[in-house]
Write a protein that holds these residues in place. Structure first.
Motif, PDB file in Angstrom:
ATOM      1  N   ARG A   1       0.851  -1.189   0.000  1.00 54.56           N
ATOM      2  CA  ARG A   1       0.000   0.000   0.000  1.00 54.56           C
ATOM      3  C   ARG A   1       0.884   1.235   0.000  1.00 54.56           C
ATOM      4  O   ARG A   1       1.748   1.380   0.856  1.00 54.56           O
ATOM      5  CB  ARG A   1      -0.927  -0.021   1.211  1.00 54.56           C
ATOM      6  N   GLY A   2       0.698   2.101  -0.965  1.00 58.75           N
ATOM      7  CA  GLY A   2       1.552   3.278  -1.096  1.00 58.75           C
ATOM      8  C   GLY A   2       1.317   4.272   0.025  1.00 58.75           C
ATOM      9  O   GLY A   2       0.406   4.137   0.834  1.00 58.75           O
ATOM     10  N   ILE A   3       2.164   5.257   0.049  1.00 61.61           N
ATOM     11  CA  ILE A   3       2.042   6.324   1.037  1.00 61.61           C
ATOM     12  C   ILE A   3       1.153   7.417   0.444  1.00 61.61           C
ATOM     13  O   ILE A   3       1.260   7.735  -0.732  1.00 61.61           O
ATOM     14  CB  ILE A   3       3.443   6.897   1.343  1.00 61.61           C
TER      15      ILE A   3
ATOM     16  N   GLY B   1      -6.589   3.827  -6.640  1.00 63.12           N
ATOM     17  CA  GLY B   1      -5.900   4.672  -5.668  1.00 63.12           C
ATOM     18  C   GLY B   1      -6.692   5.911  -5.275  1.00 63.12           C
ATOM     19  O   GLY B   1      -6.136   6.814  -4.671  1.00 63.12           O
ATOM     20  N   ASN B   2      -7.952   5.955  -5.620  1.00 62.33           N
ATOM     21  CA  ASN B   2      -8.771   7.098  -5.214  1.00 62.33           C
ATOM     22  C   ASN B   2      -9.474   6.859  -3.892  1.00 62.33           C
ATOM     23  O   ASN B   2     -10.182   7.720  -3.388  1.00 62.33           O
ATOM     24  CB  ASN B   2      -9.800   7.433  -6.308  1.00 62.33           C
ATOM     25  N   ARG B   3      -9.272   5.671  -3.342  1.00 59.18           N
ATOM     26  CA  ARG B   3      -9.914   5.355  -2.058  1.00 59.18           C
ATOM     27  C   ARG B   3      -8.883   5.121  -0.971  1.00 59.18           C
ATOM     28  O   ARG B   3      -9.103   4.324  -0.075  1.00 59.18           O
ATOM     29  CB  ARG B   3     -10.817   4.126  -2.242  1.00 59.18           C
ATOM     30  N   GLY B   4      -7.769   5.820  -1.072  1.00 57.23           N
ATOM     31  CA  GLY B   4      -6.727   5.659  -0.064  1.00 57.23           C
ATOM     32  C   GLY B   4      -5.731   4.592  -0.481  1.00 57.23           C
ATOM     33  O   GLY B   4      -5.908   3.922  -1.501  1.00 57.23           O
ATOM     34  N   PRO B   5      -4.671   4.428   0.313  1.00 58.43           N
ATOM     35  CA  PRO B   5      -3.623   3.476  -0.042  1.00 58.43           C
ATOM     36  C   PRO B   5      -4.157   2.062  -0.260  1.00 58.43           C
ATOM     37  O   PRO B   5      -4.996   1.584   0.503  1.00 58.43           O
ATOM     38  CB  PRO B   5      -2.689   3.521   1.169  1.00 58.43           C
ATOM     39  N   SER B   6      -3.686   1.439  -1.315  1.00 60.03           N
ATOM     40  CA  SER B   6      -4.098   0.065  -1.610  1.00 60.03           C
ATOM     41  C   SER B   6      -2.994  -0.598  -2.415  1.00 60.03           C
ATOM     42  O   SER B   6      -2.150   0.063  -2.990  1.00 60.03           O
ATOM     43  CB  SER B   6      -5.394   0.064  -2.437  1.00 60.03           C
ATOM     44  N   SER B   7      -3.024  -1.920  -2.443  1.00 64.26           N
ATOM     45  CA  SER B   7      -2.184  -2.625  -3.401  1.00 64.26           C
ATOM     46  C   SER B   7      -3.031  -2.867  -4.648  1.00 64.26           C
ATOM     47  O   SER B   7      -4.265  -2.850  -4.591  1.00 64.26           O
ATOM     48  CB  SER B   7      -1.637  -3.925  -2.805  1.00 64.26           C
ATOM     49  N   MET B   8      -2.374  -3.070  -5.779  1.00 59.60           N
ATOM     50  CA  MET B   8      -3.096  -3.098  -7.051  1.00 59.60           C
ATOM     51  C   MET B   8      -2.323  -3.922  -8.071  1.00 59.60           C
ATOM     52  O   MET B   8      -1.105  -3.882  -8.103  1.00 59.60           O
ATOM     53  CB  MET B   8      -3.271  -1.659  -7.551  1.00 59.60           C
TER      54      MET B   8
END
Lengths: 634, 634
Positions: free
Chosen positions: B378-380, B619-626
């Motif tokens: 999950r990114g910062i 990534g518009n809903r907060g940090p996530s992996s993708m």
């Protein structure tokens, strides 16, 4: 060989004051032939001289002369002092293993020039604090002052451990006293952007019975991870300042920094009996090995910041796998080994044979800075007279703007045999194989052992006792993890020994030979399914060596990306390498206008057999493409 | 809508003086609703204002005021002038498509401040040549002076093409005259380290009938590839100075530079009837598309030098896919499209919808600089008030040290509809779909067409004629390559139309509607077998949109790397995305002490269905992996 009269100082790299297990000093172990003798000769005759000549030629050595003369003009980037120190360390270990009047003379001359640049108060840096230079300690993020000091101190320790307490140890004493005043309990709350000084200080403390040095190392380890360094583009994890050392779960950020810090933290933990810290770092390294390490033992998946990627992010074609990170991992694993940790000797073997020794060209006058596992196009051959940035897209280069790797190779190879065996109060453990002899004392009894065999190319390791030892003597043998199981032959009886440590007990008669037989058939290796970048690919290993396919072994119309492993998988051991049945991809190259869509129907090409050779030798026959991981036909 | 009285100047981006096909001006095409209306609103109301506010706040705009006042103090890196110019270009296109008194006033104020900084002789740069600054033209490799000039000239062209010949075009005239004296046939033999001025000069020559400008562009294109730039760490190919433009086989080096140069070279080729040069660049782009382009249309596989990798080197997790490189590829492909090249409109669609539009956050106040195809952890989330370096390991960020991407987004979206359709002497071709109306003149006859439908989410595109046209009128429709085949419905009759250009001929009655039906079922996409990094993985697309799996759609104990596509492959179209049958990997996480060895036995985990949504929204809903590419269970 002689027994030193300064037992507390003499030894190899890392001499804990606590603990059961100790390494051997250059007086106790000696390479006698085979693969490692060739490596040692290359280092002594080519690599060390090469480093010395380059640094003299481009003015890095004379930086010290200019400082001594009051001239702050500086050649090279800020931290080139460290390269001179690593060369001094290499020379010290080399001189410790084999006297050499010319090298000794050159060594003393260089030390004299370094010593002349030391300031009255002990500070010694050719980039800071003098006429026209930035003030001392004004750039902890990038200035590398403490990093350079660490290398000076390590060079001094190598001199002490090889039986000489002379000028360089005295320079280091003055420097360490300065550091204690400047950064000790009442000094600046600071750490260096590049860990290194921590392990140097502990080792210096051990070699000179200086408890302040150990305490200062402890302070540096404990201070890290609290944001004392200003933010940089790559984030605080770049220099491991993101979380305290004992709280981290895995090595991260700049790979050399990470393994140097881990080494220093282990030293501190061992010397202060901090079992929590030791367990934390051991766990971090185990996790790093299981998720962030290449087949060659190399580390560092990102070119941009020379850093670890995320778990299982291990692209072979963009492997950074910096030579210095490989060296750093040897240092950390050796420290773990001395604490009794299992697996550390397997890791040292893998990274030494497959990454550290991949760096130098066969003539010892050019080096890989990064060690890719997949070269897609034929690299550029840099000319032998030009400093280049990092050789990221090229073959081995003679020297670099940041030239940390050649001198790191030199000091590692100069001390290589000191990582081969350890002694305890009841015996000897052999961790690495080759041709060498041990002459030491165990429980007040002289023990002489001769190890032979054509390892790493042949699987028969013979251990002959040149002195008889009694039934209280223990011989520990590493059965490598890659072997899964080995065979011990003792007095004609064969015993299967699973991978790990096998122990044999005396008595052993004078002249008695034990044989360890290891399976040397080439074998297919598959990647963990989480490593996306090499899914559906296989590699080939033989014994401890990772093999590689180089375009020089292919029909002239093919590069390594034009082939895949034939579904019949034909693999045969041959010489130092293997033969593998491949097939070309046809048509070649397949280039639809858009490379995504329906599944490609298999279009088998022609079959042929290609030879795979040890990866560490690749690129010695001019530019070529190369793969360790080869696609397996679906 | 009105017909301009300055037909030679008014138009969209790229108005060749030769050739059959022309783009439409903002007076001839207008977005009327749907997806693109939302995009345009976001750009007008948020993105443009965001860029303006940031640059005023951090002193990039006031650099011009300081130069005008004789003060050489400079905020930001050398080439931040270009960001102000790209903002001006965005405003010009935006004002051309919809009057806005407040924006017009702000635009004129900014232009006045820029103009005040112009030197007597036409030179205009806030980083060089003034008090306390480096001298003009002393750093072609990194100074970016000509690059900045190119952006100023493009902004002036946008003003001319939207019907105003006022201050900025006059500033550009003085600047171009200066450049002709300085770099023309009798001037310095130099090129800029960053291509950009080439296409600007040709376009300026077209818009102002200035043949010197075209000739200067030609000289810049021809001079490149002859080593006029000094070597840099990344090699001459970094700025395409390795081989002459017409000799190259593929785009290489820094991706933005490569596509900007290709754009300028196409402009020069078209304007000088250099068919060899045009064919060479078209071939380079086709090869780049087939071997060096991500599924999203993005380009750039290396973070270190923001550059192309080798053929088929396309790691999803280290995709650089810079937003500006996506914009640059739109520019180059639009130029190819105007020459009649096939496939260019398909490429524009892919990269616009899946890469350009992935960059802005849904509120238009933060941007991806790089556009990865695989986020492992999950990114910062950067804070919304801090300039960051490049957001390489983070979610979208508000502003960057090198902040080329936000302003490039602004000018591209402000002119987006100008890439939708073209006119020839006998008809109209529709290249992109959505909701828009065209009001233009073909063969002296007024033609009004209304395009509707919920594209890109629905596959029914309706084209209604608001004016009757005769049987000499030709309507060209793009059947997208992803569709393979579409259906044309005309007067109740259905006709299959393969992907490519389909042509319908008049007469068309007033009010007559043609429908193009495109298959919108979600579909599995496989990679070319040479792309090692995504072997054994699949992606899902729906219509023109690449879908992605985000951790927000997974059970809370799983990240995207913890799943694989179930062997049963269950895929169902749902809403804007799809449902896909996955299974977890079990045990989780599999962590042997060494991640290479025997083949892992399949250990199926639990099955579940997850939703995939358009990648551009991730990534518009907060940090996530993708992940876009998902491992397929063996």
């Amino acid at each position: 060989m002689e027994v030193s009269d300064k037992p507390s100082a003499v030894g190899g790299p890392v001499v804990p004051r606590n603990g059961e297990r100790r390494g051997l000093s250059p007086r106790e172990i000696r390479i006698t032939g085979g693969y490692w003798a060739d490596v040692k000769t290359l280092n002594r005759e080519a690599i060390i001289a090469h480093c010395d000549e380059w640094m003299e030629r481009i003015g890095w050595t004379s930086n010290f002369d200019r400082i001594a003369a009051g001239d702050g003009t500086h050649a090279g980037i800020e931290f080139v002092d460290s390269e001179v120190y690593k060369l001094l360390e290499a020379m010290a270990w080399q001189l410790g293993s084999a006297p050499d009047a010319a090298m000794e003379s050159r060594y003393l001359q260089l030390v004299g020039r370094v010593a002349a640049a030391q300031d009255e108060d002990g500070y010694l840096d050719t980039s800071f604090g003098h006429a026209g230079q930035r003030a001392r300690y004004t750039d902890f993020e990038w200035g590398h002052e403490l990093y350079c000091f660490g290398h000076l101190i390590q060079a001094a320790v190598a001199r002490l451990r090889t039986g000489h307490d002379d000028l360089l140890p005295n320079v280091a004493r003055k420097l360490v006293a300065h550091l204690w005043r400047e950064f000790g309990p009442n000094g600046r709350q600071a750490v260096c952007g590049h860990p290194e000084v921590e392990m140097a200080l502990v080792e210096f403390g051990r070699a000179t019975a200086n408890d302040d040095a150990v305490e200062l190392a402890r302070l540096f380890v404990e201070r890290r991870g609290h944001g004392l360094l200003s933010p940089v583009r790559f984030g605080a994890e770049y220099f491991q300042d993101d979380v305290p050392v004992r709280s981290a779960e895995v090595l991260r950020g700049h790979a050399v920094r990470a393994y140097y810090l881990a080494s220093g933290a282990i030293d501190v933990a061992v010397e202060t009996n901090d079992t929590d810290l030791l367990a934390a770092v051991e766990r971090q390294i185990e996790t790093t090995v299981s998720r962030r390490t290449y087949l060659t033992g190399g580390v560092g998946a990102h070119h941009l910041d020379e850093a670890f990627g995320a778990d299982y992010e291990l692209p072979p074609d963009r492997a950074y796998a910096e030579t210095c990170a490989a060296v750093a991992s040897v240092m950390a694993n050796w420290r773990l080994l001395l604490t009794g940790a299992t697996g550390a000797d397997d890791r040292i073997e893998r990274v030494l044979l497959n990454n550290v020794l991949a760096s130098p060209r066969q003539d010892g006058r050019a080096f890989f800075y990064t060690n890719t596992l997949h070269q897609r196009t034929r690299g550029i051959q840099p000319d032998d007279h030009t400093v280049i940035e990092r050789a990221e897209t090229s073959l081995r280069a003679p020297w670099f703007t940041v030239s940390c790797c050649p001198t790191n190779i030199a000091r590692t190879l100069a001390s290589a045999e000191l990582y081969f065996a350890t002694a305890t109060s009841d015996g000897i453990d052999l961790h690495q194989y080759g041709q060498y002899e041990i002459d030491t004392t165990v429980a007040s009894q002289r023990v002489r052992i001769d190890v032979s065999g054509d390892y790493p190319f042949e699987g028969a390791v013979r251990i002959t006792f040149a002195t008889a030892v009694g039934d209280d003597f223990r011989l520990g043998l590493r059965v490598p993890d890659w072997a899964e199981v080995g065979t011990i032959v003792r007095r004609g009886a064969e015993t299967a020994a699973p991978s790990g440590r096998t122990e044999l007990f005396g008595p052993f008669a004078e002249g008695e030979t034990i044989e360890l037989r290891l399976p040397m058939d080439a074998r297919i290796v598959h990647p963990h399914p989480r490593i996306d970048a090499i899914r559906g690919q296989i590699a080939v290993e033989r014994g401890p060596l990772v093999l590689a396919l180089e375009s020089t072994e292919l029909p002239p119309d093919l590069e390594v990306d034009d082939v895949e492993v034939d579904p019949e998988i034909g693999l045969r051991t041959e010489g130092d390498g293997a033969q593998l049945l491949l097939r070309s991809r046809s048509p070649k190259p397949q280039s639809p206008s858009w490379p995504y869509g329906s599944a490609e129907p298999a279009a088998p090409g022609r079959q042929f057999v290609a030879r795979l050779y040890p990866y560490s030798r690749w690129g010695n026959r001019g530019p070529s493409s190369m793969r360790i991981w080869i696609p397996a036909a679906p």
